[in-house]
Design an enzyme around this catalytic site. Structure first.
Site, mmCIF file in Angstrom:
data_model
loop_
_atom_site.group_PDB
_atom_site.id
_atom_site.type_symbol
_atom_site.label_atom_id
_atom_site.label_comp_id
_atom_site.label_asym_id
_atom_site.label_seq_id
_atom_site.Cartn_x
_atom_site.Cartn_y
_atom_site.Cartn_z
ATOM 1 N N ASP A 74 -2.895 2.376 -6.055
ATOM 2 C CA ASP A 74 -1.780 2.397 -5.094
ATOM 3 C C ASP A 74 -1.778 1.210 -4.140
ATOM 4 O O ASP A 74 -1.163 1.265 -3.095
ATOM 5 C CB ASP A 74 -1.845 3.694 -4.285
ATOM 6 N N GLU A 75 -2.441 0.160 -4.489
ATOM 7 C CA GLU A 75 -2.604 -0.933 -3.542
ATOM 8 C C GLU A 75 -2.741 -2.246 -4.296
ATOM 9 O O GLU A 75 -3.435 -2.308 -5.315
ATOM 10 C CB GLU A 75 -3.893 -0.665 -2.755
ATOM 11 N N ASP A 121 0.856 -1.181 0.000
ATOM 12 C CA ASP A 121 0.000 0.000 0.000
ATOM 13 C C ASP A 121 0.893 1.231 0.000
ATOM 14 O O ASP A 121 1.701 1.411 0.913
ATOM 15 C CB ASP A 121 -0.874 -0.055 1.272
#
Lengths: 372, 370
Positions: free
Chosen positions: B116-117, B22
């Site tokens: 983003d993860e 993350d």
């Protein structure tokens, strides 16, 4: 204008004509039936401007005339009356309608018949004819496969292709396709047109199971179905029907023969265990054995059945929407069906192994994608 | 294979190695990286206007309580020095691609959850050390070298634990939960920190006297279901570290949409139509870019009272023309305008995408397009 009629005879006719009335019509008068008395005949018309029904019955009439009668209230009244003669008395000044039954009197406000929209009639139309039974059969076998997709209007109706004595009816929703031909047609032309679903549903409910002749006439804009004392007119769907022949696969080396009822019953049980949105079942087919299975990962449900079959081809695993197959198998007749396939991502062809003389039916069904 | 999703569910004896990565305050960090003047300052990505919403907040802003999805007005009140930065999604997407490159160099079993993860299954890797902890460390290092941005990672033997772990030492941290440590870790974990237990449920649990994993462990599966409904069974499993969901590399986006909150309430139908056209163009560009069209159109309307109405319509075939999308959007609007005569927000999305996972997708007869 005054007439009396048997309540149940009238009710039957109104039920038929009422099928044309839209639930939320664009004009208030389209919530009415048009009653026309001509001699001893009552003509009843109803329309939603797309589809119209005109039917008639013999009544005891006193004077010609015309009036628009609110449909809902009249049908409800007749439903609530035991069979008996009833009398209509129409005031020609204010179009007030009073109905007299053995129990009492009912009054409702009608509208001038002249305000009712014109029901189209054939002009310079071509004509073919077919028995009611054959047409009914064709409708029953194709209507279910039509689409509800407004983006592709052509597919929301059934495609009629007339070729002299042969009538081919085609329906598809792009997932499945039915092509049904009958050859006891009386015609001397070649032509084609698309009949909307609503008109066919009306015919389905109205056509008698008999060999009475239905004449189908059509011009560029409308089609007219006429039999006995009933006429059903509809606007044709103004669109080009997709080239269905192009999607019928030609090379289908994998051929499965299976008992129709066994296959359908198995699918009905297996689909209970399938994912509820996709209804996906998997057919695993190898020499002499057909395995039908499904699973729903969300609920850890799964089911498998094995059926005997005869299979000529390479072992194949293919997924289908079980609802489609059940529906299609239900429309077919005969003891055994043949499913011809090429690969797991191409359409399968479903046909009965034996066809009745004069009839010819072929169905296509697209698979669902399996992850492998 | 026959049941691919099933096949991925390995028996529990065979331990998997899962990493959840993350990025730290992703959008805000990208902006701070590219503009030195923003570094060390509280910033919020998103609209500063009266009706804007914070899309992401830097850690400096989070100290003040600024959170993503918070109305900009509230954020500004909490942190008067807050600097608003316009979002630049193209840039974020570019950075996201860089990061995914790094993931894919280790394994193909990557399940991106957003820009983003992502989850990674590193039970077997293409390169690098055998230890999942070292792989996670190496990935974080490579991300930093490539982007000058920091990421946090959680390492464990299932997705649930990896996800929870990545939050523990955030930002710029790493947390490993080994199988032997999992029971104690989960027993001590406050219920609100269980991923999947939302604020409302956590509050209900508190009221019932369940504050930690240990409290939840006292409940049987049936009791869980009685108290929390169907999802109770899920809680029963995760608190016992039972989570056999595979890392699914095919998880595709389920819908494509765009929405806008307007600076002034929109009252005129014609103006709404114009605004919908604009949204339709946005959405359509995106569909074309991905060559992935959908069959369901959803209109979202938010009234000045913040009541949200959504209406959708599905079709048998994909919507492949912009005019069709606009037409459908207009229809949905006119059909529902009586319910929401004034809007502060309009949104349009297309779902039921062609390339949605694949499994179970009903194929279409290959009719020629007209």
């Amino acid at each position: 204008m005054k007439f009396s009629v048997s309540s149940s005879d009238l009710q039957k006719k109104l039920q038929l004509a009422g099928g044309a009335i839209a639930s939320n019509p664009v004009l208030p008068i389209l919530e009415d039936f048009l009653f026309t008395i001509e001699g001893k005949t009552l003509h009843i018309a109803a329309t939603d401007l797309e589809t119209s029904v005109v039917t008639s019955l013999e009544v005891n009439a006193d004077g010609d005339g015309q009036v628009a009668v609110p449909a809902r209230i009249l049908i409800d009244t007749l439903k609530a009356l035991p069979q008996q003669p009833i009398t209509f008395d129409i005031n020609e000044d204010n179009y007030g309608i009073s109905i007299t039954s053995a129990y009492g009197k009912y009054k409702l406000a009608g509208e001038p018949g002249g305000d009712y929209p014109n029901i189209p009639t054939p002009s310079e139309a071509d004509e073919i004819s077919v028995t009611a039974m054959s047409l009914l059969e064709g409708i029953n076998k194709t209507l279910f496969a039509t689409s509800t997709d407004e983006l592709r209007p052509a597919m929301t109706g059934v495609f009629f292709q007339v070729d002299f004595s042969k009538l081919t009816m085609v329906a598809t929703d792009a997932h499945k396709l039915v092509k049904y031909s009958l050859s006891d047609l009386n015609g001397e032309i070649t032509s084609s047109f698309i009949i909307p679903k609503k008109a066919l549903n009306l015919l389905k409910g109205a056509l008698p199971h008999s060999d009475v002749t239905v004449s189908i006439s059509f011009d560029k804009a409308n089609a007219f179905f006429e039999y006995g004392d009933t006429k059903i007119a509809c606007r044709l769907i103004d669109a080009r029907y997709p080239d269905y022949n192009a999607v019928i696969p030609v090379d289908n080396p994998n051929v499965l023969l299976v008992n129709r009822a066994d296959f359908q019953n198995s699918l009905k049980r297996i689909v209970i265990y399938a994912n509820k949105t996709t209804n996906q079942v998997i057919l695993n087919i190898a020499d002499g054995s057909l395995t039908v299975s499904a699973q729903d990962l969300d609920f850890s449900n799964e089911a498998t059945e094995q059926l005997s079959c005869s299979y000529d081809g390479t072992p194949l695993q293919i997924g289908f929407n079980a609802k489609f197959l059940v529906e299609m198998l239900g429309v077919l007749e005969g003891e055994e069906v043949r499913l011809e396939m090429s690969t797991a991502t191409r359409a399968g062809i479903l046909v009965p192994t034996e066809q009745d003389g004069g009839e010819d039916i072929m169905m296509l069904v697209m698979p669902v994608m399996l992850s492998n | 294979m026959k049941w691919k999703r099933k096949a991925n569910r390995r028996p529990p004896t065979e331990l998997r190695k899962i990493i959840h990565i993350d990025m730290d305050a992703f959008f805000a960090s990208v902006e701070q990286r590219d503009n030195p003047e923003l570094r060390g300052k509280p910033i919020a990505v998103g609209g500063s206007k009266m009706r804007g919403v914070v899309a992401a907040a830097s850690y400096e802003a989070r100290v003040f309580g600024v959170r993503s999805a918070m109305p900009s007005v509230t954020a500004k009140r909490l942190c008067p020095d807050l600097i608003f930065v316009k979002s630049s999604f193209d840039k974020y997407r570019e950075v996201s691609d860089q990061i995914r490159e790094i993931f894919y160099s280790y394994t193909d079993l990557v399940e991106p959850l957003s820009l983003d993860e992502a989850y990674l299954d590193v039970t077997e890797t293409k390169r690098g050390p055998a230890s999942a902890t070292l792989v996670a460390q190496a990935i974080r290092q490579e991300i930093f070298e490539a982007t000058q941005l920091t990421a946090s990672a959680g390492v464990s033997f299932n997705k649930f634990l990896a996800k929870v772990a990545s939050d523990i030492n955030k930002p710029n941290g790493l947390k490993v939960i080994m199988p032997d440590d999992a029971p104690a870790f989960l027993a001590a974990l406050p219920v609100e920190d269980f991923h999947g237990i939302g604020k409302v449920t956590a509050a209900r649990m508190h009221k019932m006297g369940y504050r930690s994993g240990a409290d939840l462990l006292t409940l049987s599966e049936v009791e869980m279901a009685q108290r929390f409904g169907k999802v109770g069974r899920h809680y029963y499993r995760i608190v016992r570290a039972l989570d056999d969901r595979p890392v699914n590399p095919n998880r595709n986006r389920k819908s494509v949409g765009a929405e806008r909150t307007y600076s002034e309430d929109v009252t005129a139908l014609s103006e709404m139509k114009d605004k919908l056209d604009w949204l339709a163009e946005k959405v359509f560009d995106y569909l074309v870019e991905r060559d992935n069209f959908g069959r369901t159109v959803t209109l979202k309307m938010k009234s000045p009272e913040f009541v949200i109405h959504t209406r959708s319509r599905s079709f048998n075939g994909e919507i492949r023309k912009l005019v069709d999308l606009k037409e459908i959007a207009h229809q949905l609007l006119t059909e529902n305008i009586d319910d929401v005569p004034v809007v502060r927000l309009l949104g349009l999305s297309v779902s039921n995408l062609e390339r949605e996972g694949g499994e179970g997708l009903q194929l279409l007869l290959p009719f020629e397009e007209e």
